[in-house]
Motif scaffolding. Structure first.
Motif, PDB file in Angstrom:
ATOM      1  N   LEU A 199       0.832  -1.202   0.000  1.00 51.54           N
ATOM      2  CA  LEU A 199       0.000   0.000   0.000  1.00 51.54           C
ATOM      3  C   LEU A 199       0.867   1.252   0.000  1.00 51.54           C
ATOM      4  O   LEU A 199       1.772   1.387   0.830  1.00 51.54           O
ATOM      5  CB  LEU A 199      -0.914   0.014   1.232  1.00 51.54           C
ATOM      6  N   ARG A 200       0.580   2.141  -0.922  1.00 53.82           N
ATOM      7  CA  ARG A 200       1.236   3.440  -0.982  1.00 53.82           C
ATOM      8  C   ARG A 200       0.167   4.522  -0.928  1.00 53.82           C
ATOM      9  O   ARG A 200      -1.001   4.254  -1.257  1.00 53.82           O
ATOM     10  CB  ARG A 200       2.033   3.565  -2.282  1.00 53.82           C
ATOM     11  N   PRO A 201       0.516   5.748  -0.533  1.00 55.13           N
ATOM     12  CA  PRO A 201      -0.490   6.813  -0.463  1.00 55.13           C
ATOM     13  C   PRO A 201      -1.189   7.071  -1.795  1.00 55.13           C
ATOM     14  O   PRO A 201      -2.366   7.448  -1.807  1.00 55.13           O
ATOM     15  CB  PRO A 201       0.323   8.036  -0.015  1.00 55.13           C
ATOM     16  N   ASP A 202      -0.472   6.838  -2.898  1.00 57.21           N
ATOM     17  CA  ASP A 202      -1.052   7.181  -4.200  1.00 57.21           C
ATOM     18  C   ASP A 202      -1.194   5.993  -5.141  1.00 57.21           C
ATOM     19  O   ASP A 202      -1.589   6.141  -6.294  1.00 57.21           O
ATOM     20  CB  ASP A 202      -0.206   8.258  -4.887  1.00 57.21           C
ATOM     21  N   CYS A 203      -0.887   4.784  -4.677  1.00 55.50           N
ATOM     22  CA  CYS A 203      -0.996   3.623  -5.568  1.00 55.50           C
ATOM     23  C   CYS A 203      -1.013   2.320  -4.757  1.00 55.50           C
ATOM     24  O   CYS A 203      -0.727   2.315  -3.556  1.00 55.50           O
ATOM     25  CB  CYS A 203       0.154   3.605  -6.582  1.00 55.50           C
ATOM     26  N   LEU A 204      -1.343   1.242  -5.450  1.00 60.70           N
ATOM     27  CA  LEU A 204      -1.252  -0.115  -4.910  1.00 60.70           C
ATOM     28  C   LEU A 204      -0.227  -0.870  -5.758  1.00 60.70           C
ATOM     29  O   LEU A 204      -0.095  -0.625  -6.955  1.00 60.70           O
ATOM     30  CB  LEU A 204      -2.602  -0.837  -4.981  1.00 60.70           C
ATOM     31  N   LYS A 205       0.457  -1.794  -5.112  1.00 61.09           N
ATOM     32  CA  LYS A 205       1.440  -2.584  -5.839  1.00 61.09           C
ATOM     33  C   LYS A 205       1.162  -4.066  -5.567  1.00 61.09           C
ATOM     34  O   LYS A 205       0.951  -4.465  -4.424  1.00 61.09           O
ATOM     35  CB  LYS A 205       2.845  -2.214  -5.381  1.00 61.09           C
ATOM     36  N   LEU A 206       1.125  -4.879  -6.610  1.00 64.29           N
ATOM     37  CA  LEU A 206       0.903  -6.307  -6.457  1.00 64.29           C
ATOM     38  C   LEU A 206       1.653  -7.069  -7.533  1.00 64.29           C
ATOM     39  O   LEU A 206       2.138  -6.483  -8.508  1.00 64.29           O
ATOM     40  CB  LEU A 206      -0.587  -6.644  -6.510  1.00 64.29           C
ATOM     41  N   GLU A 207       1.754  -8.376  -7.345  1.00 62.93           N
ATOM     42  CA  GLU A 207       2.439  -9.204  -8.333  1.00 62.93           C
ATOM     43  C   GLU A 207       1.569  -9.336  -9.578  1.00 62.93           C
ATOM     44  O   GLU A 207       0.330  -9.309  -9.488  1.00 62.93           O
ATOM     45  CB  GLU A 207       2.777 -10.560  -7.724  1.00 62.93           C
ATOM     46  N   PRO A 208       2.187  -9.485 -10.754  1.00 63.50           N
ATOM     47  CA  PRO A 208       1.419  -9.504 -12.013  1.00 63.50           C
ATOM     48  C   PRO A 208       0.377 -10.619 -12.062  1.00 63.50           C
ATOM     49  O   PRO A 208       0.628 -11.744 -11.653  1.00 63.50           O
ATOM     50  CB  PRO A 208       2.512  -9.733 -13.066  1.00 63.50           C
ATOM     51  N   ASP A 209      -0.802 -10.250 -12.524  1.00 58.95           N
ATOM     52  CA  ASP A 209      -1.907 -11.198 -12.717  1.00 58.95           C
ATOM     53  C   ASP A 209      -2.833 -10.578 -13.751  1.00 58.95           C
ATOM     54  O   ASP A 209      -3.481  -9.565 -13.475  1.00 58.95           O
ATOM     55  CB  ASP A 209      -2.627 -11.435 -11.386  1.00 58.95           C
ATOM     56  N   HIS A 210      -2.928 -11.197 -14.935  1.00 63.67           N
ATOM     57  CA  HIS A 210      -3.691 -10.570 -16.018  1.00 63.67           C
ATOM     58  C   HIS A 210      -5.187 -10.526 -15.734  1.00 63.67           C
ATOM     59  O   HIS A 210      -5.885  -9.607 -16.167  1.00 63.67           O
ATOM     60  CB  HIS A 210      -3.423 -11.287 -17.352  1.00 63.67           C
ATOM     61  N   VAL A 211      -5.705 -11.492 -14.968  1.00 59.12           N
ATOM     62  CA  VAL A 211      -7.128 -11.486 -14.617  1.00 59.12           C
ATOM     63  C   VAL A 211      -7.432 -10.310 -13.689  1.00 59.12           C
ATOM     64  O   VAL A 211      -8.413  -9.584 -13.867  1.00 59.12           O
ATOM     65  CB  VAL A 211      -7.541 -12.820 -13.958  1.00 59.12           C
ATOM     66  N   LEU A 212      -6.571 -10.117 -12.685  1.00 60.17           N
ATOM     67  CA  LEU A 212      -6.764  -8.991 -11.769  1.00 60.17           C
ATOM     68  C   LEU A 212      -6.562  -7.661 -12.491  1.00 60.17           C
ATOM     69  O   LEU A 212      -7.266  -6.688 -12.216  1.00 60.17           O
ATOM     70  CB  LEU A 212      -5.795  -9.096 -10.596  1.00 60.17           C
ATOM     71  N   ALA A 213      -5.619  -7.629 -13.426  1.00 56.89           N
ATOM     72  CA  ALA A 213      -5.392  -6.392 -14.182  1.00 56.89           C
ATOM     73  C   ALA A 213      -6.643  -5.991 -14.950  1.00 56.89           C
ATOM     74  O   ALA A 213      -7.035  -4.813 -14.979  1.00 56.89           O
ATOM     75  CB  ALA A 213      -4.211  -6.581 -15.130  1.00 56.89           C
ATOM     76  N   GLN A 214      -7.314  -6.976 -15.559  1.00 52.30           N
ATOM     77  CA  GLN A 214      -8.541  -6.691 -16.307  1.00 52.30           C
ATOM     78  C   GLN A 214      -9.650  -6.205 -15.376  1.00 52.30           C
ATOM     79  O   GLN A 214     -10.361  -5.237 -15.678  1.00 52.30           O
ATOM     80  CB  GLN A 214      -8.997  -7.942 -17.051  1.00 52.30           C
TER      81      GLN A 214
END
Length: 218
Positions: A111-126
Motif C-alpha cells: 500500500l502506498r499513499p497514491d498507488c497499490l502494488k501487487l504481483e502480475p496477474d492478467h485477470v486482476l489487471a482486467q
C-alpha cells in the motif's frame, strides 16, 4: 554452507559502521516470504537460512550467521503491477475500493499513499481496469503488508477460550478434568459456589439426625 538462524528486524540496535561493513544479499519477495531458503551473499558465501516458522524477511533486515557475521537484506527489483487512480475518469476513492476487493481475494498488496502494488496477474489487471483504474507493469522491490495480526517471526494465537461473559462462577469443585483448556468463563452472576457441605456420610449412609448423631442442631 554458512548457517543463518537469527534475524534482526531493520537492523535495530546495530551501529552504522557495523552495517556498512556487512555483506549484502538481494532477494525477491518469493524468497523472502519463506523461513527456509538458500542464498549467496555479496562476499560469495553460500547461506543456508533457517528461521522460525512463519518468519518473513524484509528489505533492511539483518541476518546473523552462525559465525557471528552480519548480512544485510535488500529487496530485489521484480515484476509488479502498479495500480493508480485514473485522473481523467475516476477518483482516489476508486483506489480504496480496489484495495477492498483485492483484500477479499487475499491478494498480497503493498500500500502506498497514491498507488497499490501487487504481483502480475492478467485477470486482476482486467478487473482493475474495469473499475476505472490505471494499471501498468514495472520492475520494483515488493514489500506487501504483513497483516493486522502478524508479528515478525511469530504467530502466537494463544487460544485461551476467554469468552468474556463476566459471570464469575468461581467454581471451587476441583474437578481436574485433565484437559487444561483454561476456559475462563467469567460469568458475573456472583454464584461463588464454594460447596463446603462437610459430607461425612462417606457415600454410604445419609445424615443421621438424632441422639448421638454428633451434629450441632442449634
Amino acid at each position: 554452507m554458512l548457517t543463518v538462524d537469527k534475524l534482526i528486524p531493520g537492523g535495530t540496535g546495530l551501529a552504522a559502521p557495523l552495517l556498512a561493513r556487512a555483506a549484502r544479499v538481494e532477494l525477491d519477495w518469493d524468497v523472502r516470504q519463506k523461513s527456509r531458503f538458500d542464498a549467496i551473499d555479496s562476499a560469495g558465501r553460500r547461506l543456508g537460512v533457517f528461521l522460525p516458522r512463519g518468519t518473513s524477511v524484509r528489505g533492511g533486515d539483518v541476518l546473523v550467521a552462525e559465525d557471528g557475521s552480519l548480512v544485510r537484506v535488500q529487496a530485489a527489483a521484480q515484476p509488479v503491477m502498479i495500480v493508480e487512480a485514473d485522473r481523467r475518469h475516476g477518483s482516489p476513492f476508486d483506489l480504496l475500493r480496489a484495495a477492498y476487493h483485492l483484500g477479499n481475494r487475499h491478494v498480497q498488496l503493498e500500500l502506498r499513499p497514491d498507488c497499490l502494488k501487487l504481483e502480475p496477474d492478467h485477470v486482476l489487471a482486467q478487473m482493475l481496469r474495469q473499475m476505472r483504474l490505471s494499471v501498468r507493469e514495472a520492475r520494483e522491490p515488493f514489500e506487501p503488508e504483513s497483516g493486522a495480526y502478524a508479528t515478525q517471526g511469530s504467530h502466537s494465537h494463544s487460544h485461551g477460550h476467554g469468552h468474556g461473559h463476566s459471570h464469575d462462577h468461581d467454581h471451587d469443585h476441583d474437578h481436574d478434568h485433565g484437559h487444561s483448556h483454561s476456559h475462563s468463563h467469567s460469568h458475573s452472576h456472583d454464584h461463588d459456589h464454594d460447596h463446603d457441605h462437610d459430607h461425612d456420610d462417606a457415600r454410604g449412609g445419609g445424615h443421621v439426625h438424632g441422639p448421638g448423631c454428633g451434629h450441632s442442631h442449634a
